[in-house]
Design an enzyme around this catalytic site. Structure first.
Site, PDB file in Angstrom:
ATOM      1  CE  LYS A 161      41.393  43.558  38.980  1.00  0.00           C
ATOM      2  NZ  LYS A 161      41.224  42.193  39.547  1.00  0.00           N
ATOM      3  CB  CYS A 175      39.431  32.132  40.280  1.00  0.00           C
ATOM      4  SG  CYS A 175      37.894  31.853  41.177  1.00  0.00           S
ATOM      5  CB  CYS A 206      52.858  25.967  41.397  1.00  0.00           C
ATOM      6  SG  CYS A 206      53.130  27.051  42.819  1.00  0.00           S
ATOM      7  N   GLY A 265      35.885  39.696  40.094  1.00  0.00           N
ATOM      8  CA  GLY A 265      34.809  38.877  39.548  1.00  0.00           C
ATOM      9  C   GLY A 265      33.488  39.043  40.264  1.00  0.00           C
TER      10      GLY A 265
END
Length: 428
Positions: A107, A214, A386, A62
């Site tokens: 990436k 995030c 979670c 990001g």
């Protein structure tokens, strides 16, 4: 946090240029960067400094996406990108250096291809690896400055400590939902600027699971674009000597409220300077925080949990009755799954059947015998889950301390369940 209101006078007049300029620009470069050459604060000499600079960028996600795009477009001569992740469809709303066609690609390779098309004269090195105490110092060698766009506390503190040891300026930023922070740290700046590091602002990382990532809390796509562009601008200022960089200052912004505030960061005179990196041992980040309480929480793997659920009669955790619990029951008792993620996360994917008790309400619910957790524990052993396993471990520790017996945490969270048991669930 050592931050105060007011102004940092030591950097009021800026800093000298970080990089010596190359001898000259080519005719094509003069045409490409003509808008920079028109700026008095940059001009021909500043552009030649950019051409000579070498920048180390941590992360191609990001924050890294706009940082890399604008560094390359600005004509920075050499950029090194380090990232160990691959492009995922869920990245694209904010990681604008990548595209649908690059999903599944490393990436760093996706970013290198994009930069080659944007600025073919920029030399790009890529490192597909996770930074650790064993490799970071060698990787930083030869670079003029570092920009940290990582998304976890272990890496942020590792990078900050390494830059403090090496004396390399660090441009640092974090994002969270609609809010962000931005600063410049430098352990050996030119006089009269004061040395300041991340540990002067935040002495140590927060305990695991206390601050959502995030991926857990969400982030508006325009936020990393805004902050990453500002980080690239800080690099331009440091390299060329233009303007006044954010050394000794912290910018706090909230895009939802359209607010922006700057506070001064003061060096902590009681802090011992970082002179060496702790040994990461297994090659993991040297600053990884291990909470003994969480480390002691019993866990269950996704495949073992699936086997337990298959071996026991089906039970709806949302009902008051159970065919598997009670004195007259026979056979194994089905575990009851408790989801402690946020409402947004649960709306994307959930393990069925499961009950929902958000992490910040676990302690309150556990204190109520008639609460969801108390009723669920009466039906079977609790397994908390979670996204990745940290928040569930924290919840399990809270329940154990409250007197609940046999509570386990799902190792790897719903990510492991999706990978190993039910690939039909969407990732996030």
């Amino acid at each position: 946090m050592k931050a105060t209101g007011g102004d940092a006078g030591a950097t009021a007049k800026g800093l000298p240029p970080l990089v010596e300029p190359v001898a000259e620009l080519s005719p094509d470069e003069r045409a490409l960067y003509s808008r920079h050459l028109l700026l008095g604060a940059i001009g021909d000499e500043g552009q030649r400094r950019l051409r000579a600079a070498s920048v180390f960028v941590v992360g191609a996600g990001g924050l890294g996406a706009p940082v890399l795009l604008y560094l390359a477009a600005a004509g920075v001569g050499k950029i090194t990108i380090v990232d160990d992740d691959d492009v995922d469809l869920g990245n694209l709303h904010r990681q604008v250096i990548h595209s649908v066609s690059s999903v599944g690609m490393a990436k760093v390779e996706s970013a290198r291809e994009r930069l080659a098309g944007l600025a073919p004269g920029v030399h790009v090195d890529t490192v597909k690896a996770r930074l650790d105490a064993l490799n970071i110092m060698d990787l930083l060698d030869g670079h003029d400055l570092v920009i940290d766009g990582s998304d976890n506390f272990a890496t942020r503190y590792l990078v900050s400590d390494a830059c403090e040891i090496a004396g390399i300026p660090l441009i640092w930023g974090t994002i969270d939902r609609f809010r962000a922070q931005l600063a410049v740290f430098w352990s050996r700046p030119p006089a009269p600027a004061e040395a300041v590091s991340l540990r002067d602002l935040y002495p140590s990382p927060p305990p695991p699971g206390t601050v959502p990532s995030c991926a857990e809390a969400g982030v508006i796509g325009a936020l990393p674009g805004t902050v990453g562009s500002m980080m690239a601008m800080e690099a331009v200022k440091l390299i060329t000597g233009a303007g006044r960089p954010l050394l000794g200052r912290l910018v706090l912004m909230d895009l939802l409220e359209s607010t922006n505030r700057t506070v001064t960061i003061r060096p902590d005179p009681s802090r011992e300077p970082v002179t060496e990196l702790p040994d990461g041992g297994d090659g993991g980040p040297a600053c990884e925080v291990v909470d003994p309480e969480l480390a002691a929480v019993p866990t269950v793997t996704a495949t073992d949990l699936a086997a337990e659920l298959d071996a026991a009669p089906a039970t709806d955790p949302g009902t008051e009755s159970s065919t598997t619990a009670g004195a007259g029951s026979r056979g194994p008792v089905a575990p009851v799954l408790v989801d402690v993620r946020t409402a947004g996360e649960r709306s994307i994917a959930q393990i069925d059947p499961s009950v929902w008790v958000p992490l910040d309400t676990v302690a309150e619910d556990a204190a109520d015998p008639t609460g969801v957790l108390g009723r669920s524990a009466a039906r079977g052993p609790l397994v908390i889950y979670c996204k990745a396993g940290t928040r569930s471990a924290r919840a399990a520790a809270t329940l154990t301390a409250a007197g609940f017996a046999g509570v386990r945490s799902l190792e790897g969270g719903i990510e492991a369940w999706t990978r190993d048991v039910d690939p039909s669930l969407p990732g996030y």
